[in-house]
Write a protein that holds these residues in place. Structure first.
Motif, PDB file in Angstrom:
ATOM      1  N   MET A 203       0.868  -1.184   0.000  1.00 33.65           N
ATOM      2  CA  MET A 203       0.000   0.000   0.000  1.00 33.65           C
ATOM      3  C   MET A 203       0.900   1.227   0.000  1.00 33.65           C
ATOM      4  N   ARG A 204       0.861   1.978  -1.118  1.00 38.35           N
ATOM      5  CA  ARG A 204       1.812   3.098  -1.233  1.00 38.35           C
ATOM      6  C   ARG A 204       1.083   4.436  -1.132  1.00 38.35           C
ATOM      7  N   PHE A 205       1.574   5.281  -0.243  1.00 40.67           N
ATOM      8  CA  PHE A 205       0.982   6.606  -0.072  1.00 40.67           C
ATOM      9  C   PHE A 205       1.861   7.621  -0.803  1.00 40.67           C
ATOM     10  N   LEU A 206       1.241   8.336  -1.749  1.00 37.24           N
ATOM     11  CA  LEU A 206       1.992   9.282  -2.587  1.00 37.24           C
ATOM     12  C   LEU A 206       1.696  10.713  -2.161  1.00 37.24           C
ATOM     13  N   GLU A 207       2.731  11.532  -2.137  1.00 37.71           N
ATOM     14  CA  GLU A 207       2.497  12.972  -1.998  1.00 37.71           C
ATOM     15  C   GLU A 207       2.000  13.508  -3.331  1.00 37.71           C
ATOM     16  N   ILE A 208       0.994  14.363  -3.265  1.00 33.61           N
ATOM     17  CA  ILE A 208       0.472  14.955  -4.506  1.00 33.61           C
ATOM     18  C   ILE A 208       1.528  15.881  -5.114  1.00 33.61           C
ATOM     19  N   MET A 209       1.607  15.879  -6.459  1.00 34.36           N
ATOM     20  CA  MET A 209       2.538  16.762  -7.164  1.00 34.36           C
ATOM     21  C   MET A 209       1.742  17.847  -7.907  1.00 34.36           C
ATOM     22  N   GLY A 247      16.966   2.220  -6.712  1.00 35.72           N
ATOM     23  CA  GLY A 247      16.098   2.768  -7.761  1.00 35.72           C
ATOM     24  C   GLY A 247      14.626   2.842  -7.359  1.00 35.72           C
ATOM     25  N   ASP A 248      14.267   2.241  -6.230  1.00 35.00           N
ATOM     26  CA  ASP A 248      12.862   2.230  -5.810  1.00 35.00           C
ATOM     27  C   ASP A 248      12.510   3.582  -5.175  1.00 35.00           C
ATOM     28  N   PRO A 249      11.527   4.300  -5.756  1.00 30.37           N
ATOM     29  CA  PRO A 249      11.196   5.612  -5.189  1.00 30.37           C
ATOM     30  C   PRO A 249      10.498   5.527  -3.831  1.00 30.37           C
ATOM     31  N   ALA A 250      10.031   4.327  -3.463  1.00 31.29           N
ATOM     32  CA  ALA A 250       9.294   4.201  -2.198  1.00 31.29           C
ATOM     33  C   ALA A 250      10.236   3.856  -1.048  1.00 31.29           C
ATOM     34  N   ARG A 251       9.978   4.479   0.106  1.00 36.49           N
ATOM     35  CA  ARG A 251      10.583   3.990   1.354  1.00 36.49           C
ATOM     36  C   ARG A 251       9.567   3.016   1.920  1.00 36.49           C
ATOM     37  N   VAL A 252      10.022   1.805   2.240  1.00 36.97           N
ATOM     38  CA  VAL A 252       9.057   0.733   2.532  1.00 36.97           C
ATOM     39  C   VAL A 252       9.127   0.319   4.003  1.00 36.97           C
ATOM     40  N   TRP A 253       7.962   0.055   4.568  1.00 35.24           N
ATOM     41  CA  TRP A 253       7.807  -0.298   5.976  1.00 35.24           C
ATOM     42  C   TRP A 253       6.777  -1.414   6.071  1.00 35.24           C
ATOM     43  N   ARG A 254       6.692  -1.971   7.282  1.00 31.25           N
ATOM     44  CA  ARG A 254       5.673  -2.987   7.509  1.00 31.25           C
ATOM     45  C   ARG A 254       5.009  -2.732   8.870  1.00 31.25           C
ATOM     46  N   ILE A 255       3.705  -2.901   8.902  1.00 28.09           N
ATOM     47  CA  ILE A 255       3.019  -2.901  10.195  1.00 28.09           C
ATOM     48  C   ILE A 255       3.358  -4.242  10.844  1.00 28.09           C
ATOM     49  N   ARG A 256       3.614  -4.232  12.115  1.00 27.74           N
ATOM     50  CA  ARG A 256       4.015  -5.473  12.808  1.00 27.74           C
ATOM     51  C   ARG A 256       3.066  -6.630  12.469  1.00 27.74           C
ATOM     52  N   ASP A 257       3.648  -7.742  12.010  1.00 30.78           N
ATOM     53  CA  ASP A 257       2.922  -8.981  11.699  1.00 30.78           C
ATOM     54  C   ASP A 257       2.020  -8.900  10.468  1.00 30.78           C
ATOM     55  N   ALA A 258       2.106  -7.811   9.718  1.00 26.61           N
ATOM     56  CA  ALA A 258       1.253  -7.689   8.517  1.00 26.61           C
ATOM     57  C   ALA A 258       1.801  -8.562   7.397  1.00 26.61           C
ATOM     58  N   LYS A 259       0.907  -9.002   6.490  1.00 23.02           N
ATOM     59  CA  LYS A 259       1.349  -9.804   5.333  1.00 23.02           C
ATOM     60  C   LYS A 259       1.980  -8.913   4.271  1.00 23.02           C
ATOM     61  N   GLY A 260       1.418  -7.731   4.101  1.00 24.06           N
ATOM     62  CA  GLY A 260       1.910  -6.808   3.069  1.00 24.06           C
ATOM     63  C   GLY A 260       2.770  -5.704   3.661  1.00 24.06           C
ATOM     64  N   THR A 261       3.086  -4.721   2.819  1.00 20.92           N
ATOM     65  CA  THR A 261       3.979  -3.639   3.253  1.00 20.92           C
ATOM     66  C   THR A 261       3.351  -2.272   2.953  1.00 20.92           C
ATOM     67  N   ILE A 262       3.971  -1.248   3.528  1.00 25.06           N
ATOM     68  CA  ILE A 262       3.528   0.137   3.332  1.00 25.06           C
ATOM     69  C   ILE A 262       4.667   0.870   2.630  1.00 25.06           C
TER      70      ILE A 262
END
Ligand code: SAM
Length: 345
Positions: A203-209, A247-262
């Motif tokens: 789930m990627r949160f983008l800043e509006i441009m 090269g990945d523009p996203a900084r990636v994180w995970r909620i503890r124990d989540a299957k996916g990433t942020i």
């Protein structure tokens, strides 16, 4: 806010002696984002103005043959990754055939697509069979009424069906792009992030441009990644960082124990131009060197004037060489010249 890093003083590569796409700062370009059309079946508030949107006459857009020629030449000079976008790529005629032909060029390792997924459930399997590897889906809210408002008419149920279909046929890993806009969906970021608890999505949160036509939405609506992250951490606790390639523009994180990433994509508060490896091909055949700067190379006109493959290759290499170091949005520079749907987001 982080300002853009200074460019390196000199490139280790020389334009005269390379047949591979490098810019004058030594950045190697390997990722081509292709706008298949400037038209779209949505009118998202952060992407297009409510009225007055002008689309290009069809004869100004690249034909299938011209498009494939441009892709073939790009593969020859070292592009390995393609992303199909727009406008809405799923409304381009012959999409499945185009994917199949693009995937057949030697050197093309991966094709992905950014889509609103409205029409995806019908064609997901065909796209997968043709060689599409994965998709990013734009999806800004889980509330059907707000969805209709933000997309100016879109149907959430059909988009959700498209997402499920993509997952089922293996167009994975799926990434979901959500542009966070104050007063529209900023209160909903935790619910969107909660999708990753049960699903292996990013789930990627983008800043509006501040693209052409949506300057006011940007001025009133920018929510920085730091603000979104703080909101998520208030609900889910500290996010766990995950390492990503440069090269990945996203900084990636995970909620503890989540299957996916942020993922957080922060072109305004933390520009990632230093590691940029991409250029864009607009639907009207311009090689756009930087999303947020107006410098372009007129490939379509060169082709229609009879340029040979060797000439086109030279122009591609030369154009890419003059790619700007970065954008100056944080410094107030907004000379972008086109909307996102006209460039290919
Ligand atoms: N129609 C497709 C879709 O909706 O995904 C592809 C084109 S859309 C222009 C590509 C991406 O650009 C989407 O993920 C969208 O969220 C993003 N986008 C559009 N306008 C933007 C803006 N002003 N700022 C940041 N991202 C934007």
């Amino acid at each position: 806010m982080t300002l853009l890093a200074d460019p390196p003083i000199a490139s280790p590569v020389r334009l005269e002696s390379t047949r591979t796409a490098f810019d004058a700062y030594g950045r190697r370009m390997s990722y081509l984002r292709i706008s298949l059309t400037d038209r779209c079946n949505f009118r998202c508030v952060y992407c297009m103005p409510a009225v007055g949107m002008q689309f290009q006459p069809r004869d100004e857009l690249l034909t299938d043959e011209e498009l494939l020629r441009a892709v073939g030449l790009s593969a020859k000079i070292g592009f390995t990754k393609l992303r199909l976008t727009g406008g809405e790529p799923t409304i381009r005629p012959h999409l499945v055939d185009l994917v199949r032909e693009m995937k057949a060029f030697p050197g093309i390792e991966e094709i992905s697509m950014t889509t609103n997924a409205l029409l995806l459930s019908r064609i997901a399997q065909d796209l997968k069979d043709a060689g599409l590897d994965r998709i990013n889906v734009s999806f800004d809210t889980l509330d059907p009424v707000r969805f209709k408002l933000m997309t100016r008419g879109g149907r959430l149920d059909l988009v959700w069906a498209g997402l499920e279909a993509a997952d089922a046929v293996g167009l994975t890993p799926i990434k979901i792009n959500s542009v966070v806009v104050r007063g529209h969906n900023d209160q909903e970021v935790c619910d969107l992030a909660a999708l990753t608890l049960e699903r292996d999505w990013q789930m990627r949160f983008l800043e509006i441009m501040p693209m052409e036509g949506v300057g006011m939405v940007y001025d009133e609506g920018l929510v920085t990644s730091a603000e979104t992250q703080a909101r998520l951490e208030e609900r889910f606790g500290p996010l766990e960082p995950i390492e990503t390639p440069p090269g990945d523009p996203a900084r990636v994180w995970r909620i503890r124990d989540a299957k996916g990433t942020i993922g957080f994509i922060s072109p305004i508060s933390a520009p990632f131009c230093e590691h940029c490896n991409r250029v864009r091909l607009t639907a009207d055949g311009k090689l756009r060197l930087c999303l947020l700067r107006s410098d372009e190379v007129g490939l379509r006109d060169l082709m229609r004037a009879g340029a040979t493959d060797e000439e086109l290759e030279r122009q591609l290499l030369r154009g890419i060489w003059r790619k700007p170091w970065g954008h100056g949005i944080a410094e107030g520079d907004r000379n972008i010249g086109r909307g996102m749907s006209q460039i290919g987001g």
